[in-house]
Write a protein that holds these residues in place. Structure first.
Motif, PDB file in Angstrom:
ATOM      1  N   LEU A  66       6.591 -22.161   2.473  1.00  0.00           N
ATOM      2  CA  LEU A  66       6.614 -20.631   1.453  1.00  0.00           C
ATOM      3  C   LEU A  66       5.598 -19.690   2.055  1.00  0.00           C
ATOM      4  N   ALA A  67       6.189 -18.521   2.136  1.00  0.00           N
ATOM      5  CA  ALA A  67       5.066 -17.470   2.522  1.00  0.00           C
ATOM      6  C   ALA A  67       3.905 -17.318   1.533  1.00  0.00           C
ATOM      7  N   ASP A  68       2.788 -17.195   1.967  1.00  0.00           N
ATOM      8  CA  ASP A  68       1.546 -16.995   1.119  1.00  0.00           C
ATOM      9  C   ASP A  68       1.338 -15.455   0.623  1.00  0.00           C
ATOM     10  N   ASN A  69       0.318 -15.272  -0.233  1.00  0.00           N
ATOM     11  CA  ASN A  69       0.361 -13.926  -0.809  1.00  0.00           C
ATOM     12  C   ASN A  69      -0.157 -12.862   0.339  1.00  0.00           C
ATOM     13  N   ALA A  70      -0.673 -13.305   1.398  1.00  0.00           N
ATOM     14  CA  ALA A  70      -1.312 -12.363   2.525  1.00  0.00           C
ATOM     15  C   ALA A  70       0.044 -11.669   3.078  1.00  0.00           C
ATOM     16  N   GLU A  71       0.826 -12.884   3.337  1.00  0.00           N
ATOM     17  CA  GLU A  71       2.012 -12.370   4.073  1.00  0.00           C
ATOM     18  C   GLU A  71       3.118 -11.496   3.287  1.00  0.00           C
TER      19      GLU A  71
ATOM     20  N   VAL B 274       5.309  -5.484 -10.059  1.00  0.00           N
ATOM     21  CA  VAL B 274       5.099  -5.753  -8.673  1.00  0.00           C
ATOM     22  C   VAL B 274       5.540  -7.240  -8.603  1.00  0.00           C
ATOM     23  N   ASP B 275       5.393  -8.113  -9.401  1.00  0.00           N
ATOM     24  CA  ASP B 275       5.802  -9.589  -9.297  1.00  0.00           C
ATOM     25  C   ASP B 275       7.179  -9.847  -9.002  1.00  0.00           C
ATOM     26  N   THR B 276       8.072  -8.761  -9.520  1.00  0.00           N
ATOM     27  CA  THR B 276       9.499  -8.932  -9.222  1.00  0.00           C
ATOM     28  C   THR B 276       9.900  -8.464  -7.651  1.00  0.00           C
ATOM     29  N   LEU B 277       9.023  -7.498  -7.465  1.00  0.00           N
ATOM     30  CA  LEU B 277       9.116  -7.289  -5.786  1.00  0.00           C
ATOM     31  C   LEU B 277       8.709  -8.538  -4.982  1.00  0.00           C
ATOM     32  N   ARG B 278       7.620  -8.980  -5.351  1.00  0.00           N
ATOM     33  CA  ARG B 278       6.822 -10.451  -4.703  1.00  0.00           C
ATOM     34  C   ARG B 278       7.859 -11.426  -4.652  1.00  0.00           C
ATOM     35  N   GLN B 279       8.554 -11.520  -5.750  1.00  0.00           N
ATOM     36  CA  GLN B 279       9.489 -12.987  -5.620  1.00  0.00           C
ATOM     37  C   GLN B 279      10.444 -12.663  -4.785  1.00  0.00           C
ATOM     38  N   GLN B 280      10.957 -11.466  -4.692  1.00  0.00           N
ATOM     39  CA  GLN B 280      12.197 -11.194  -3.804  1.00  0.00           C
ATOM     40  C   GLN B 280      11.654 -11.443  -2.518  1.00  0.00           C
ATOM     41  N   ILE B 281      10.691 -10.673  -2.187  1.00  0.00           N
ATOM     42  CA  ILE B 281      10.204 -10.855  -0.653  1.00  0.00           C
ATOM     43  C   ILE B 281       9.723 -12.355  -0.152  1.00  0.00           C
TER      44      ILE B 281
ATOM     45  N   GLU C  54       4.079  -7.410   4.012  1.00  0.00           N
ATOM     46  CA  GLU C  54       5.504  -7.179   4.015  1.00  0.00           C
ATOM     47  C   GLU C  54       5.526  -5.755   3.053  1.00  0.00           C
ATOM     48  N   ILE C  55       5.034  -5.895   1.768  1.00  0.00           N
ATOM     49  CA  ILE C  55       5.088  -4.736   0.787  1.00  0.00           C
ATOM     50  C   ILE C  55       4.351  -3.506   1.703  1.00  0.00           C
ATOM     51  N   ALA C  56       3.425  -3.515   2.372  1.00  0.00           N
ATOM     52  CA  ALA C  56       2.553  -2.534   3.207  1.00  0.00           C
ATOM     53  C   ALA C  56       3.530  -1.892   4.095  1.00  0.00           C
ATOM     54  N   ASP C  57       4.442  -2.813   4.909  1.00  0.00           N
ATOM     55  CA  ASP C  57       5.573  -2.503   5.869  1.00  0.00           C
ATOM     56  C   ASP C  57       6.538  -1.817   5.048  1.00  0.00           C
TER      57      ASP C  57
END
Length: 466
Positions: A141-146, A176-183, A150-153
């Motif tokens: 699983l991708a961690d928070n930093a990753e 933001v949690d909705t976007l974070r889960q999808q990413i 991706e959000i910054a990109d």
């Protein structure tokens, strides 16, 4: 009313994709989304993040409350994991904001269906990845930093700062949690698929040569630079649902929704990651139903929905070019200098030397080095030339040879030669090198494996929608 996709104990059956939720729920969620406040009112309705005015920072994002008039309840259960109606409404808002499609009473059911299917698939992916992590003692699983990177990109690609991008989403009621889960789901799943299967895939030289030969043979035919969207019928509940959804997307794109944004959110093809950009394609690369439509399209035109075996295609024709009538070949040679009046014995010796050398030449890249080991043999790159401009002996051999093949010894006035065909294409068409072909074949096979993997997870899961 719950629709049990498979009895908890009993026979497996394919997951039902159509939603059978109550009419009241559909009305409530539609009202909540259509009436949602848009704080960034200076932007035109339906504007995607990349169209936001530069330098205008929206308000700092805050976690939105549950949609007005819609109490939180259960929208679906995936192997005992709950997807709430709040999760569903959030994902619908994210789809609307990032696709550029205007929400209407007519297309909201499509957004609801796509959002729920995406959330169900993500739950299945997370469950599978956590199972693998436990059993194999690895981290996938991708961690928070990753995720943050991706959000910054994404923000940078839309000409925004991270704060502006998140503010744009918050202004549309998206947490933001909705976007974070999808990413996190997308990054983690791609990592697992590539890690598990990528190293096992082997694209053979014969596959690459056959593909290059096919491209070369088809290069004389018209070529099309296209964008593509495929609505997967098995994912959305059947061909009728896929066709209806595709028609709504076509209507929205005709009204201004950007094709790349729609492709990223709705397409089931690997090209979804690049906004549906499939590059240049020629006859034989697309399903026959799609090719028939392409032949009638003009650059800048968007197709109507095209039914194919697995779903429904939508095409955008960016450009079109006629195939070249002349064939260009890239040749290398190994030769023995031999005057025109050489004796029969000298000719026979030179022919024998090159015939012995031919099986040692594995490919164009090693031709010179291999030839250098044979005394009296010189090698060199003849470059690219039109087939019709070659000496008759060379032209006859090059016409018959496929890319990567080496001729038998050829007698000319200058000597005895072996020629290797290192490339062949129609004039005016872009050459596709070995690396490009290999990457294309690799992506196609990996994408097919990923779709089968997800199909198996859906078919073996217990999924209820309400």
């Amino acid at each position: 009313m719950a629709a049990d996709m498979r009895a908890r104990e009993g026979n497996h059956s394919p997951m039902k994709r159509s939603l059978s939720g109550s009419p009241a729920f559909g009305v409530l969620i539609a009202c909540a989304l259509l009436a949602a406040p848009h704080q960034a009112s200076a932007q035109p309705a339906g504007q995607t993040p990349g169209q936001a005015a530069a330098g205008e920072a929206p308000a700092a994002p805050a976690a939105p409350a549950a949609p007005t008039g819609l109490s939180e309840s259960v929208a679906a259960v995936v192997n005992d994991a709950i997807i709430s109606t709040y999760d569903l409404a959030q994902r619908m808002r994210l789809l609307i904001a990032t696709s550029g499609v205007q929400p209407t009473q007519e297309n909201l059911p499509q957004f609801q269906r796509e959002a729920l299917v995406s959330l169900v698939d993500e739950q299945l992916q997370f469950q599978e990845l956590r199972r693998v992590e436990r059993e194999q003692k690895i981290e996938i699983l991708a961690d928070n930093a990753e995720v943050d990177e991706e959000i910054a990109d994404m923000a940078q690609q839309n000409n925004m700062s991270r704060e502006q991008f998140l503010g744009f989403l918050a202004s549309r009621g998206i947490g933001v949690d909705t976007l974070r889960q999808q990413i996190r789901a997308s990054m983690s799943w791609q990592r697992w698929i590539r890690g598990r299967y990528g190293s096992r895939l082997r694209i053979g030289d014969d596959q690459i040569a056959a593909t290059q030969a096919r491209f070369a043979a088809e290069a004389a035919k018209p070529q099309y630079q296209i964008g593509e969207v495929l609505i997967d019928a098995s994912r959305v509940g059947g061909m009728q649902q896929a066709m209806a959804g595709a028609q709504q997307l076509v209507t929205q794109m005709q009204q201004g929704a950007p094709f790349p944004a729609v492709a990223r959110q709705f397409s089931a093809l690997p090209t979804a990651a690049t906004g549906g950009d499939a590059g240049w394609v020629s006859a034989g690369e697309m399903p026959p139903e799609v090719e028939a439509v392409l032949e009638q399209m003009r650059p800048g035109q968007l197709s109507q929905p095209i039914a194919v075996r697995d779903g429904v295609y939508i095409l955008y024709l960016r450009d079109k070019r006629a195939g070249g009538s002349a064939t260009l070949v890239n040749l290398k040679q190994a030769a023995v200098a031999l005057p025109q009046g050489a004796s029969a014995d000298d000719e026979a010796a030179a022919r024998s030397k090159l015939a012995a050398l031919k099986p040692q030449i594995r490919d164009c890249a090693t031709l010179e080095a291999t030839a250098a080991q044979a005394q009296g043999v010189v090698a060199g790159d003849l470059g690219e030339a039109e087939l019709d401009d070659l000496a008759p002996q060379f032209r006859e051999a090059a016409e018959k040879l496929d890319i990567g093949q080496v001729s038998d010894p050829i007698r000319t006035a200058a000597g005895m030669h072996l020629i290797a065909v290192c490339g062949k294409r129609a004039a005016g068409a872009g050459a596709i090198d070995k690396e490009q072909v290999e990457q294309r074949l690799f992506s196609q096979q990996l994408g097919m494996i990923a779709r089968r993997y997800m199909r198996d997870l859906r078919n073996s899961a217990t999924i209820e929608t309400r």
